[in-house]
Design a protein around this motif. Sequence first.
Motif, PDB file in Angstrom:
ATOM      1  N   HIS A   5     -12.958  -6.602  13.880  1.00 37.43           N
ATOM      2  CA  HIS A   5     -11.766  -5.762  13.663  1.00 37.43           C
ATOM      3  C   HIS A   5     -12.173  -4.604  12.741  1.00 37.43           C
ATOM      4  CE1 HIS A   5      -9.351  -9.053  15.282  1.00 37.43           C
ATOM      5  NE2 HIS A   5      -9.964  -9.856  14.444  1.00 37.43           N
ATOM      6  N   PRO A   6     -12.638  -3.484  13.277  1.00 37.53           N
ATOM      7  CA  PRO A   6     -13.171  -2.396  12.439  1.00 37.53           C
ATOM      8  C   PRO A   6     -12.148  -1.686  11.550  1.00 37.53           C
ATOM      9  CG  PRO A   6     -13.642  -1.992  14.776  1.00 37.53           C
ATOM     10  CD  PRO A   6     -12.815  -3.226  14.696  1.00 37.53           C
ATOM     11  N   GLN A   7     -10.858  -1.836  11.828  1.00 37.83           N
ATOM     12  CA  GLN A   7      -9.847  -1.191  10.994  1.00 37.83           C
ATOM     13  C   GLN A   7      -9.701  -1.985   9.697  1.00 37.83           C
ATOM     14  OE1 GLN A   7      -9.158  -2.356  14.103  1.00 37.83           O
ATOM     15  NE2 GLN A   7      -9.380  -0.452  15.231  1.00 37.83           N
ATOM     16  N   ALA A   8      -9.643  -1.276   8.581  1.00 40.82           N
ATOM     17  CA  ALA A   8      -9.544  -1.934   7.274  1.00 40.82           C
ATOM     18  C   ALA A   8      -8.823  -1.021   6.292  1.00 40.82           C
ATOM     19  CB  ALA A   8     -10.934  -2.296   6.760  1.00 40.82           C
ATOM     20  N   ARG A   9      -8.663  -1.545   5.099  1.00 41.66           N
ATOM     21  CA  ARG A   9      -8.021  -0.789   4.017  1.00 41.66           C
ATOM     22  C   ARG A   9      -8.924  -0.888   2.792  1.00 41.66           C
ATOM     23  NH1 ARG A   9      -3.671  -3.735   3.917  1.00 41.66           N
ATOM     24  NH2 ARG A   9      -4.158  -4.980   2.092  1.00 41.66           N
ATOM     25  N   VAL A  10      -9.081   0.223   2.089  1.00 43.77           N
ATOM     26  CA  VAL A  10      -9.840   0.196   0.842  1.00 43.77           C
ATOM     27  C   VAL A  10      -8.960   0.711  -0.284  1.00 43.77           C
ATOM     28  CG1 VAL A  10     -12.110   0.454   1.915  1.00 43.77           C
ATOM     29  CG2 VAL A  10     -10.896   2.474   1.168  1.00 43.77           C
ATOM     30  N   GLN A  11      -9.130   0.107  -1.443  1.00 40.14           N
ATOM     31  CA  GLN A  11      -8.479   0.604  -2.643  1.00 40.14           C
ATOM     32  C   GLN A  11      -9.565   1.141  -3.552  1.00 40.14           C
ATOM     33  OE1 GLN A  11      -5.718  -2.000  -4.618  1.00 40.14           O
ATOM     34  NE2 GLN A  11      -5.657  -0.704  -6.433  1.00 40.14           N
ATOM     35  N   LEU A  12      -9.404   2.388  -3.929  1.00 39.49           N
ATOM     36  CA  LEU A  12     -10.291   3.047  -4.869  1.00 39.49           C
ATOM     37  C   LEU A  12      -9.515   3.266  -6.166  1.00 39.49           C
ATOM     38  CD1 LEU A  12     -11.580   5.716  -2.353  1.00 39.49           C
ATOM     39  CD2 LEU A  12     -12.871   3.748  -3.175  1.00 39.49           C
ATOM     40  N   VAL A  13     -10.199   3.698  -7.189  1.00 41.86           N
ATOM     41  CA  VAL A  13      -9.528   3.994  -8.453  1.00 41.86           C
ATOM     42  C   VAL A  13      -8.374   4.964  -8.233  1.00 41.86           C
ATOM     43  CG1 VAL A  13      -9.836   5.064 -10.723  1.00 41.86           C
ATOM     44  CG2 VAL A  13     -11.572   3.508  -9.835  1.00 41.86           C
ATOM     45  N   ASP A  14      -8.552   5.922  -7.312  1.00 46.46           N
ATOM     46  CA  ASP A  14      -7.543   6.958  -7.100  1.00 46.46           C
ATOM     47  C   ASP A  14      -6.570   6.671  -5.959  1.00 46.46           C
ATOM     48  OD1 ASP A  14      -9.297   7.349  -5.016  1.00 46.46           O
ATOM     49  OD2 ASP A  14      -9.638   9.468  -5.405  1.00 46.46           O
ATOM     50  N   GLY A  15      -6.582   5.449  -5.398  1.00 47.00           N
ATOM     51  CA  GLY A  15      -5.584   5.120  -4.391  1.00 47.00           C
ATOM     52  C   GLY A  15      -6.128   4.411  -3.171  1.00 47.00           C
ATOM     53  N   TRP A  63     -23.446   4.254  -7.999  1.00 45.36           N
ATOM     54  CA  TRP A  63     -22.515   3.764  -6.998  1.00 45.36           C
ATOM     55  C   TRP A  63     -21.227   3.334  -7.677  1.00 45.36           C
ATOM     56  CZ3 TRP A  63     -21.423  -1.440  -7.694  1.00 45.36           C
ATOM     57  CH2 TRP A  63     -22.369  -2.198  -8.363  1.00 45.36           C
ATOM     58  N   GLY A  64     -20.156   3.294  -6.898  1.00 48.04           N
ATOM     59  CA  GLY A  64     -18.862   2.860  -7.400  1.00 48.04           C
ATOM     60  C   GLY A  64     -18.503   1.492  -6.837  1.00 48.04           C
ATOM     61  N   ALA A  65     -17.315   1.004  -7.177  1.00 48.85           N
ATOM     62  CA  ALA A  65     -16.834  -0.280  -6.667  1.00 48.85           C
ATOM     63  C   ALA A  65     -15.456  -0.065  -6.049  1.00 48.85           C
ATOM     64  CB  ALA A  65     -16.766  -1.315  -7.780  1.00 48.85           C
ATOM     65  N   LEU A  66     -15.256  -0.626  -4.861  1.00 52.37           N
ATOM     66  CA  LEU A  66     -13.964  -0.531  -4.169  1.00 52.37           C
ATOM     67  C   LEU A  66     -13.528  -1.911  -3.722  1.00 52.37           C
ATOM     68  CD1 LEU A  66     -14.428  -0.883  -0.856  1.00 52.37           C
ATOM     69  CD2 LEU A  66     -15.279   1.438  -1.075  1.00 52.37           C
ATOM     70  N   TRP A  67     -12.222  -2.040  -3.483  1.00 51.86           N
ATOM     71  CA  TRP A  67     -11.600  -3.275  -2.995  1.00 51.86           C
ATOM     72  C   TRP A  67     -11.400  -3.089  -1.504  1.00 51.86           C
ATOM     73  CZ3 TRP A  67     -10.396  -7.948  -5.003  1.00 51.86           C
ATOM     74  CH2 TRP A  67      -9.356  -8.688  -4.441  1.00 51.86           C
ATOM     75  N   LEU A  68     -12.079  -3.883  -0.693  1.00 50.40           N
ATOM     76  CA  LEU A  68     -12.042  -3.784   0.762  1.00 50.40           C
ATOM     77  C   LEU A  68     -11.216  -4.935   1.325  1.00 50.40           C
ATOM     78  CD1 LEU A  68     -13.158  -2.640   3.500  1.00 50.40           C
ATOM     79  CD2 LEU A  68     -15.085  -4.220   3.181  1.00 50.40           C
ATOM     80  N   THR A  69     -10.226  -4.602   2.151  1.00 47.94           N
ATOM     81  CA  THR A  69      -9.406  -5.631   2.802  1.00 47.94           C
ATOM     82  C   THR A  69      -9.616  -5.548   4.305  1.00 47.94           C
ATOM     83  OG1 THR A  69      -7.780  -5.516   1.025  1.00 47.94           O
ATOM     84  CG2 THR A  69      -7.066  -6.544   3.083  1.00 47.94           C
ATOM     85  N   THR A  70     -10.106  -6.648   4.863  1.00 46.03           N
ATOM     86  CA  THR A  70     -10.388  -6.739   6.295  1.00 46.03           C
ATOM     87  C   THR A  70      -9.441  -7.761   6.925  1.00 46.03           C
ATOM     88  OG1 THR A  70     -12.002  -8.540   6.031  1.00 46.03           O
ATOM     89  CG2 THR A  70     -12.843  -6.275   5.879  1.00 46.03           C
TER      90      THR A  70
END
Length: 163
Positions: free
Chosen positions: A102-112, A51-58
């Motif tokens: 609020h189901p809309q969110a933003r994720v940051q992955l290594v590639d953007g 598995w990987g790790a991502l930055w989730l902004t809610t």
Amino acid sequence: MTIPSGTPKLTERTPWLQPRWFVKLFWKAHRAMFRISGGRRGLWPAKDQRWGALWLTTTGRRSGQERSVIVGYFEDGPNLVTLAMNGWGEAEPAWWLNLQAHPQARVQLVDGLRQVVAHAATGQERARLWDRWRSLDKDLDGYARRRPVETAVVVLEPATEPV
């Protein structure tokens, strides 16, 4: 007598976990490392058997403020899949409660960055995705038995409109 779903049975192996204070401290330190490094450290891509790790902004369900957390994920086609497991603690994670409101969110992955919309997998989709997580973590079922509620499998789909 009925045993609540998710309750460990004496015959089933329940894997050992670090103490709760350690788990919370680890994730706070992980988030701090990500922030201090300007996002250069702390995330990694998912691979076939990892598995990987991502930055989730809610969006906070009560405050309306942005809230961010690092979560594990794997890719399922264009979707990202994570578990609402709160370090295998009893309570639902705040980020999952926020996504339900609020189901809309933003994720940051290594590639953007990606804009996403979240939903809980159900039925066959949940079973398939849970099996995929099980292939990445052999102790998944044992960890999940520690929680008094079923652990949500959260699907983050690409947003079709800007979030």
